[in-house]
Design a protein around this motif. Sequence first.
Motif, short mmCIF file in Angstrom:
data_model
loop_
_atom_site.label_atom_id
_atom_site.label_comp_id
_atom_site.label_asym_id
_atom_site.label_seq_id
_atom_site.Cartn_x
_atom_site.Cartn_y
_atom_site.Cartn_z
N TYR A 170 0.81 45.54 23.06
CA TYR A 170 -0.56 45.30 22.61
C TYR A 170 -0.86 43.81 22.74
CZ TYR A 170 -0.49 50.02 20.72
OH TYR A 170 -0.41 51.38 20.60
N ILE A 171 -1.90 43.52 23.48
CA ILE A 171 -2.29 42.12 23.72
C ILE A 171 -3.67 41.92 23.11
CG2 ILE A 171 -2.74 40.37 25.47
CD1 ILE A 171 -0.87 41.93 27.32
N TYR A 172 -3.80 41.02 22.18
CA TYR A 172 -5.08 40.71 21.53
C TYR A 172 -5.56 39.35 21.99
CZ TYR A 172 -4.13 44.65 18.46
OH TYR A 172 -3.88 45.91 17.99
N VAL A 173 -6.88 39.30 22.30
CA VAL A 173 -7.51 38.05 22.72
C VAL A 173 -8.03 37.35 21.48
CG1 VAL A 173 -9.23 36.98 24.19
CG2 VAL A 173 -8.13 39.10 24.91
N ILE A 174 -7.52 36.15 21.24
CA ILE A 174 -7.90 35.39 20.05
C ILE A 174 -9.28 34.78 20.29
CG2 ILE A 174 -7.27 33.50 18.53
CD1 ILE A 174 -4.38 33.99 19.30
N ASP A 175 -10.18 35.00 19.33
CA ASP A 175 -11.57 34.56 19.47
C ASP A 175 -11.68 33.06 19.32
OD1 ASP A 175 -14.41 34.94 19.68
OD2 ASP A 175 -14.50 34.48 17.53
N MET A 176 -12.57 32.49 20.13
CA MET A 176 -12.96 31.09 20.02
C MET A 176 -14.47 31.04 19.78
SD MET A 176 -10.02 29.67 20.60
CE MET A 176 -10.37 27.96 20.94
N THR A 201 -15.17 38.88 12.00
CA THR A 201 -14.20 38.78 10.90
C THR A 201 -13.70 37.36 10.73
OG1 THR A 201 -12.36 39.31 12.40
CG2 THR A 201 -13.50 41.16 11.34
N THR A 202 -14.08 36.51 11.63
CA THR A 202 -13.70 35.11 11.53
C THR A 202 -14.95 34.28 11.32
OG1 THR A 202 -13.89 34.71 13.90
CG2 THR A 202 -11.77 35.54 13.10
N ALA A 203 -14.73 33.04 11.03
CA ALA A 203 -15.87 32.15 10.82
C ALA A 203 -16.69 31.96 12.08
CB ALA A 203 -15.36 30.78 10.30
N ASN A 204 -16.06 32.25 13.23
CA ASN A 204 -16.81 32.10 14.47
C ASN A 204 -18.03 33.00 14.52
OD1 ASN A 204 -14.82 30.31 15.25
ND2 ASN A 204 -13.64 31.87 16.35
N GLY A 205 -17.95 34.17 13.90
CA GLY A 205 -19.06 35.12 13.96
C GLY A 205 -19.79 35.29 12.66
N MET A 206 -19.49 34.50 11.66
CA MET A 206 -20.19 34.59 10.38
C MET A 206 -21.41 33.70 10.42
SD MET A 206 -17.03 34.69 7.68
CE MET A 206 -15.79 35.98 7.74
#
Length: 858
Positions: free
Chosen positions: A206-212, A250-255
Amino acid sequence: VKFNNCAGNKGVRYETNSLDFKVRADGTMYAAHHLQMPSKQLILVVTAWDPQTLDRWETIVRFLVTEKSQHSGHKPKGRKLVPGELGQQQSDTLLPWRQHQSANGLRRQKRDWVIPPINVPENSRGPFPQQLVRIRSDKDKEIHIRYSITGVGADQPPMEVFSIDPVSGRMYVTRPMDREERASYHLRAHAVDMNGNKVENPIDLYIYVIDMNDNRPEFINQVYNGSVDEGSKPGTYVMTVTANDADDSTTANGMVRYRIVTQTPQSPSQNMFTINSETGDIVTVAAGLDREKVQQYIVIVQATDMEGNLNYGLSNTATAIIMVTDVNDNPPEFTTSTYSGEVPENRVEVVVANLTVMDRDQPHSPNWNAIYRIISGDPSGHFTVRTDPVTNEGMVTVVKAVDYEMNRAFMLTVMVSNQAPLASGIQMSFQSTAGVTISVTDVNEAPYFPTNHKLIRLEEGVPTGTVLTTFSAVDPDRFMQQAVRYSKLSDPANWLNINATNGQITTAAVLDRESDYIKNNVYEATFLAADNGIPPASGTGTLQIYLIDINDNAPELLPKEAQICEKPNLNVINITAADADIDPNVGPFVFELPSVPSAVRKNWTIARLNGDYAQLSLRIMYLEAGVYDVPIIVTDSGNPPLYNTSIIKVKVCPCDENGDCTTVGAVAAAGLGTGAIIAILICIIILLTMVLLFVVWMKRREKERHTKQLLIDPEDDVRDNILKYDEEGGGEEDQDYDLSQLQQPETMDHVLNKTPGVRRVDERPIGAEPQYPVRPVIPHPGDIGDFINEGLRAADNDPTAPPYDSLLVFDYEGSGSTAGSVSSLNSSSSGDQDYDYLNDWGPRFKKLADMYGGGEED
């Protein structure tokens, strides 16, 4: 979890079926406390519900529980592990397939490892390919193994995002990742020998792309439109603006957090509205919204991610247009307290006065539209006030005619209100009522008959000049001294007269109830009453005369003709009577035979059937066939009774066994003998023979006319020739004449023997004659024009054509006239005679005027 109820998720709450997990308002799930998970998989039910509508929605969430890896490798010394170095962290070798030696020497294969997810940051700058992890099997010491990966991103689109070294098992990413394009990848790693035989079971990766934070918040609409009632209290909801961020929510990037940047206009306060930083709901924060002062606010709203951190977050703006909607907080007010108007009497649908009002609410809305009501001064309902839909003015209109003689003026009190009720706390203004004074002007009204239609009863037959009644009219203009004159307007039988000054009606003839002008015993006449006002006015009245019947008509016997058998039998004649009068001056009737002549009662008898019918029959046993005039006296029941002697023609004829007259008997009864019948038949035959002979003779004569020629002299035959005389200008070309005969006299001796000298202009010159064209006997219609043109050319070149100074052609009437030529007559040319007056006689005498009037010049 992500949820959308299609209404902006306003007020939606989340809950789970486990006390160990909770869900925030933005959908983020988290553990309520420290947990030790006993199983590899956890299934939860998440419920979203709306407290207002009580609607509920559910979804299932599955959690995969992973073990903490004990072989996570060693961190580089002196360096802190950061997301950018994730590749170095995960570049250590993984042994997903492990085998252990048991104590008794037997080999027991343990279950495969669950590899923890591999995290890859998006938007990495490389260099590429960039190693992620190395995968190897501990069997590679015994045999040569080849490694491969399958799945989306490897051998499925998007292709070759990830690659693996088949010998070393090193796994690489080949290009920058974009979490918004794809957030995770599920691959499977395979290990096979050189012959392609499976060495190990496939393992999941499982490979997850970490959001920026590489995406700005984007508003759903660039311009939002909302509204709020004027006078709203603080905290009143206005509208909701929504911005979405493509980054991980779910991260501050999208809040995303919201704030109001500017408000235009800043009246009555610069902070009339506020916004919920998390939901985007805009509400009022201050009082004083007044549409009559500010109708619209423009609010600039900013959305910023990183939980609203202006230093690190990305921002975007949108415009919110807030309309202040009108409420009925301004009652309508009259512009003046009194109004006046004037109306002529007896007029309706007339606008008397216009009432103007002022209302500061929104025009042409229920809060502005005025409704007028008369509250006093018009108990009979003569007036109403209608609203002009354009100007909102009140139009005082007459709906019921007013009478100057009854009311000379009206004092109305009018109140105005709106279609919509006033807002709470708003009171009516004292300027919402006004007085209206209406003056009534007098006009000349037509006289009228108080009793119209007037009915009188009298007996018919009253003598001429009898006074029947006085049919007088009333002039409603009590304040005008006017005289009323009367005249007849309709008198079908011309039976009545009316006095012009007082309206007294007398008879001009005897009234007869049986006249055709009487309908249902009633005679109608119409009279006119006119005054002498300015302008004059008139009214009509109808007089109905009910005529009572008197016994003035004697009965008439019916029928007038009948037939009966020459011998007595059941064949009788039913007789009755008709009387123009009505009951009681009609039946029952009395039928009787006169005593004179005596043969009537000897041969006939009458038997009474009822009051209206009787039977006439033969008294004797046989009566010779023929037509008999039987007189019968008919008497009615009037007082006094009237009688009439009527004649009925009775045909007595022989009858057959059925009692019907035979044909011969009917003829005999008509009074014709056998000889007369034979004579009539002979006359009819002779008449038909004469008609037939005449038709045959006419057909024979018509046939002879078509087969024989008429033996008459052609010179006397004028049927197809129209002879014209003294015609100047030709015309002979369309007749079958030989023109040479008209141009050559029978003899030329009187010309040839003439001594040389001056030739008369009416004599034919001696010389060669041109050849005129000969017209064919039956010319073709197309040759007529050619024939005329050839004749015209020949005449133009013929010096011998008479008259010799023009193209005039005259009918030749032969030679040898004893009168000689009129040109041989000598005319006096003495100067005693003046011929200049010939110039005044017109163009017809121009030639004579030139010959005699100008003799000296010639």
